[in-house]
Design a protein around this motif. Structure first.
Motif, PDB file in Angstrom:
ATOM      1  N   ASP A  73      -8.292   2.544  -6.787  1.00 54.68           N
ATOM      2  CA  ASP A  73      -8.869   2.220  -5.486  1.00 54.68           C
ATOM      3  C   ASP A  73      -7.856   1.567  -4.552  1.00 54.68           C
ATOM      4  O   ASP A  73      -8.194   1.133  -3.453  1.00 54.68           O
ATOM      5  CB  ASP A  73     -10.092   1.312  -5.651  1.00 54.68           C
ATOM      6  N   THR A  74      -6.609   1.513  -5.007  1.00 51.87           N
ATOM      7  CA  THR A  74      -5.540   0.855  -4.258  1.00 51.87           C
ATOM      8  C   THR A  74      -4.267   1.662  -4.456  1.00 51.87           C
ATOM      9  O   THR A  74      -3.993   2.110  -5.578  1.00 51.87           O
ATOM     10  CB  THR A  74      -5.328  -0.584  -4.784  1.00 51.87           C
ATOM     11  N   GLY A  75      -3.479   1.873  -3.378  1.00 52.60           N
ATOM     12  CA  GLY A  75      -2.263   2.634  -3.581  1.00 52.60           C
ATOM     13  C   GLY A  75      -1.541   3.031  -2.312  1.00 52.60           C
ATOM     14  O   GLY A  75      -1.924   2.644  -1.198  1.00 52.60           O
ATOM     15  N   ILE A  76      -0.499   3.847  -2.496  1.00 51.48           N
ATOM     16  CA  ILE A  76       0.311   4.365  -1.409  1.00 51.48           C
ATOM     17  C   ILE A  76       0.673   5.811  -1.720  1.00 51.48           C
ATOM     18  O   ILE A  76       0.595   6.252  -2.864  1.00 51.48           O
ATOM     19  CB  ILE A  76       1.597   3.543  -1.175  1.00 51.48           C
ATOM     20  N   GLY A  77       1.105   6.549  -0.688  1.00 50.00           N
ATOM     21  CA  GLY A  77       1.512   7.924  -0.899  1.00 50.00           C
ATOM     22  C   GLY A  77       1.851   8.596   0.409  1.00 50.00           C
ATOM     23  O   GLY A  77       2.030   7.939   1.436  1.00 50.00           O
ATOM     24  N   THR A  78       1.919   9.936   0.368  1.00 49.76           N
ATOM     25  CA  THR A  78       2.161  10.722   1.571  1.00 49.76           C
ATOM     26  C   THR A  78       1.387  12.019   1.456  1.00 49.76           C
ATOM     27  O   THR A  78       0.986  12.423   0.350  1.00 49.76           O
ATOM     28  CB  THR A  78       3.663  11.010   1.771  1.00 49.76           C
ATOM     29  N   GLY A  79       1.153  12.677   2.591  1.00 47.18           N
ATOM     30  CA  GLY A  79       0.402  13.914   2.586  1.00 47.18           C
ATOM     31  C   GLY A  79       1.289  15.136   2.453  1.00 47.18           C
ATOM     32  O   GLY A  79       2.522  15.050   2.449  1.00 47.18           O
ATOM     33  N   GLU A  80       0.653  16.305   2.326  1.00 44.98           N
ATOM     34  CA  GLU A  80       1.389  17.562   2.215  1.00 44.98           C
ATOM     35  C   GLU A  80       2.338  17.723   3.391  1.00 44.98           C
ATOM     36  O   GLU A  80       1.976  17.496   4.544  1.00 44.98           O
ATOM     37  CB  GLU A  80       0.414  18.732   2.178  1.00 44.98           C
ATOM     38  N   GLY A  81       3.584  18.105   3.090  1.00 38.37           N
ATOM     39  CA  GLY A  81       4.583  18.246   4.136  1.00 38.37           C
ATOM     40  C   GLY A  81       5.070  16.920   4.678  1.00 38.37           C
ATOM     41  O   GLY A  81       5.584  16.849   5.789  1.00 38.37           O
ATOM     42  N   LEU A  82       4.948  15.852   3.882  1.00 40.73           N
ATOM     43  CA  LEU A  82       5.243  14.476   4.318  1.00 40.73           C
ATOM     44  C   LEU A  82       4.410  14.134   5.555  1.00 40.73           C
ATOM     45  O   LEU A  82       4.931  13.628   6.555  1.00 40.73           O
ATOM     46  CB  LEU A  82       6.727  14.263   4.603  1.00 40.73           C
ATOM     47  N   ASP A  83       3.125  14.421   5.474  1.00 41.81           N
ATOM     48  CA  ASP A  83       2.207  14.210   6.595  1.00 41.81           C
ATOM     49  C   ASP A  83       1.822  12.738   6.695  1.00 41.81           C
ATOM     50  O   ASP A  83       0.757  12.312   6.257  1.00 41.81           O
ATOM     51  CB  ASP A  83       0.961  15.078   6.416  1.00 41.81           C
ATOM     52  N   GLY A  84       2.722  11.938   7.276  1.00 42.45           N
ATOM     53  CA  GLY A  84       2.432  10.525   7.491  1.00 42.45           C
ATOM     54  C   GLY A  84       2.559   9.696   6.229  1.00 42.45           C
ATOM     55  O   GLY A  84       3.022  10.155   5.188  1.00 42.45           O
ATOM     56  N   GLU A  85       2.113   8.451   6.355  1.00 42.45           N
ATOM     57  CA  GLU A  85       2.168   7.486   5.254  1.00 42.45           C
ATOM     58  C   GLU A  85       0.754   7.042   4.914  1.00 42.45           C
ATOM     59  O   GLU A  85      -0.042   6.751   5.812  1.00 42.45           O
ATOM     60  CB  GLU A  85       3.011   6.272   5.649  1.00 42.45           C
ATOM     61  N   LEU A  86       0.452   6.977   3.633  1.00 39.74           N
ATOM     62  CA  LEU A  86      -0.886   6.599   3.183  1.00 39.74           C
ATOM     63  C   LEU A  86      -0.872   5.196   2.601  1.00 39.74           C
ATOM     64  O   LEU A  86       0.078   4.795   1.925  1.00 39.74           O
ATOM     65  CB  LEU A  86      -1.393   7.566   2.110  1.00 39.74           C
ATOM     66  N   ILE A  87      -1.942   4.464   2.875  1.00 40.85           N
ATOM     67  CA  ILE A  87      -2.182   3.195   2.201  1.00 40.85           C
ATOM     68  C   ILE A  87      -3.657   3.161   1.835  1.00 40.85           C
ATOM     69  O   ILE A  87      -4.520   3.467   2.653  1.00 40.85           O
ATOM     70  CB  ILE A  87      -1.752   1.983   3.055  1.00 40.85           C
ATOM     71  N   ILE A  88      -3.921   2.835   0.576  1.00 43.25           N
ATOM     72  CA  ILE A  88      -5.289   2.850   0.045  1.00 43.25           C
ATOM     73  C   ILE A  88      -5.689   1.421  -0.273  1.00 43.25           C
ATOM     74  O   ILE A  88      -5.041   0.747  -1.082  1.00 43.25           O
ATOM     75  CB  ILE A  88      -5.381   3.720  -1.220  1.00 43.25           C
ATOM     76  N   LEU A  89      -6.752   0.962   0.375  1.00 41.90           N
ATOM     77  CA  LEU A  89      -7.277  -0.380   0.153  1.00 41.90           C
ATOM     78  C   LEU A  89      -8.785  -0.303  -0.046  1.00 41.90           C
ATOM     79  O   LEU A  89      -9.489   0.328   0.756  1.00 41.90           O
ATOM     80  CB  LEU A  89      -6.967  -1.284   1.354  1.00 41.90           C
ATOM     81  N   ASP A  90      -9.271  -0.908  -1.127  1.00 39.11           N
ATOM     82  CA  ASP A  90     -10.713  -0.927  -1.412  1.00 39.11           C
ATOM     83  C   ASP A  90     -11.305   0.472  -1.437  1.00 39.11           C
ATOM     84  O   ASP A  90     -12.440   0.692  -1.006  1.00 39.11           O
ATOM     85  CB  ASP A  90     -11.451  -1.788  -0.391  1.00 39.11           C
ATOM     86  N   GLY A  91     -10.533   1.420  -1.952  1.00 37.89           N
ATOM     87  CA  GLY A  91     -11.038   2.780  -2.102  1.00 37.89           C
ATOM     88  C   GLY A  91     -11.050   3.602  -0.835  1.00 37.89           C
ATOM     89  O   GLY A  91     -11.531   4.739  -0.835  1.00 37.89           O
ATOM     90  N   ILE A  92     -10.529   3.072   0.258  1.00 33.47           N
ATOM     91  CA  ILE A  92     -10.456   3.794   1.525  1.00 33.47           C
ATOM     92  C   ILE A  92      -9.010   4.193   1.785  1.00 33.47           C
ATOM     93  O   ILE A  92      -8.103   3.361   1.695  1.00 33.47           O
ATOM     94  CB  ILE A  92     -10.996   2.944   2.688  1.00 33.47           C
ATOM     95  N   VAL A  93      -8.801   5.469   2.102  1.00 37.47           N
ATOM     96  CA  VAL A  93      -7.458   5.996   2.295  1.00 37.47           C
ATOM     97  C   VAL A  93      -7.153   6.097   3.787  1.00 37.47           C
ATOM     98  O   VAL A  93      -7.805   6.858   4.519  1.00 37.47           O
ATOM     99  CB  VAL A  93      -7.304   7.384   1.643  1.00 37.47           C
ATOM    100  N   TYR A  94      -6.164   5.329   4.227  1.00 33.38           N
ATOM    101  CA  TYR A  94      -5.749   5.330   5.623  1.00 33.38           C
ATOM    102  C   TYR A  94      -4.440   6.102   5.759  1.00 33.38           C
ATOM    103  O   TYR A  94      -3.508   5.902   4.989  1.00 33.38           O
ATOM    104  CB  TYR A  94      -5.546   3.897   6.124  1.00 33.38           C
TER     105      TYR A  94
END
Length: 235
Positions: A33-54
């Motif tokens: 429910d917590t984490g980081i990553g990136t989307g397909e094609g390096l589509d932005g930056e992801l941050i996951i807090l409390d199960g919500i992916v921003y």
């Protein structure tokens, strides 16, 4: 109780441009429910807090993603942090140095979450590219940088041991999200912390998930790639 870090993909697979999304957000959230990553094609930056992916887009816009959004790389875990300390008036280098001194776990993975006020926050987000994908370094050049002063928010970081550089980036890999979810976010380049509550979670298990259904990954010869140098330069 086992503390598990789940990682989909590796940073090494991004180096030659293997940027196809190979796991959905719905599948990813089954592992944390917590984490980081990136989307397909390096589509932005992801941050996951409390199960919500921003998703922090290259325009600076921040939005939540849909369950079918796909990622080539991400780290997630189920949050079970413990309080570590309150940090005041530290720059990025001082913060990371103090974290290492207090946590004393250089040979395993752990996550740090700092919630507070930052006198300076400097982030970046890559722009989504289209296939055929370029290399990580070429794609990372198509990024936008953002800065904000006196911003409240959450810095989420994963520490990886030097031994695992390539699978991950050795040291601290941090993403940020402003408390209002609009001001600023993305991959952290630099910061100055005014004051923050610091929490840590140490992992005893790394669950490494690889995209074996992706033929480009399965057939790629990584011996031809300058993995360590390119990751260090891109990150």
């Amino acid at each position: 109780m086992t503390q598990t870090l789940f990682q989909h993909g590796t940073l090494a697979l991004l180096v030659p441009g293997l940027l196809t999304g190979t796991l959905t957000i719905k599948e990813l959230l089954e592992h944390g429910d917590t984490g980081i990553g990136t989307g397909e094609g390096l589509d932005g930056e992801l941050i996951i807090l409390d199960g919500i992916v921003y998703q922090v887009q290259s325009t600076g816009h921040i939005q939540q993603v849909t369950p079918d959004f796909t990622v080539p790389f991400a780290n997630v875990h189920f949050a079970n942090y413990r309080s570590l300390a309150t940090f005041n008036e530290l720059n990025q280098e001082q913060t990371y140095h103090q974290l290492s001194d207090l946590i004393k776990a250089p040979n395993t993975f752990y996550s740090v979450k700092i919630t507070g006020t930052f006198a300076k926050m400097h982030t970046r987000a890559a722009a989504k590219s289209q296939p055929p994908y370029a290399t990580l370094l070429a794609t990372a050049q198509q990024q936008r940088e953002f800065q904000a002063n006196n911003v409240q928010g959450t810095l989420l970081s994963y520490y990886s041991p030097q031994l695992f550089h390539g699978a991950a980036v050795a040291g601290y890999h941090s993403h940020f999200l402003a408390a209002d979810k609009t001001t600023i976010g993305g991959h952290v380049l630099d910061f100055v912390l005014t004051t923050g509550q610091v929490q840590v979670q140490i992992f005893d298990t790394l669950q490494q998930h690889l995209p074996i259904d992706n033929s480009d990954f399965m057939q790629h010869d990584f011996t031809k790639d300058n993995i360590n140098a390119d990751i260090s330069q891109a990150e």
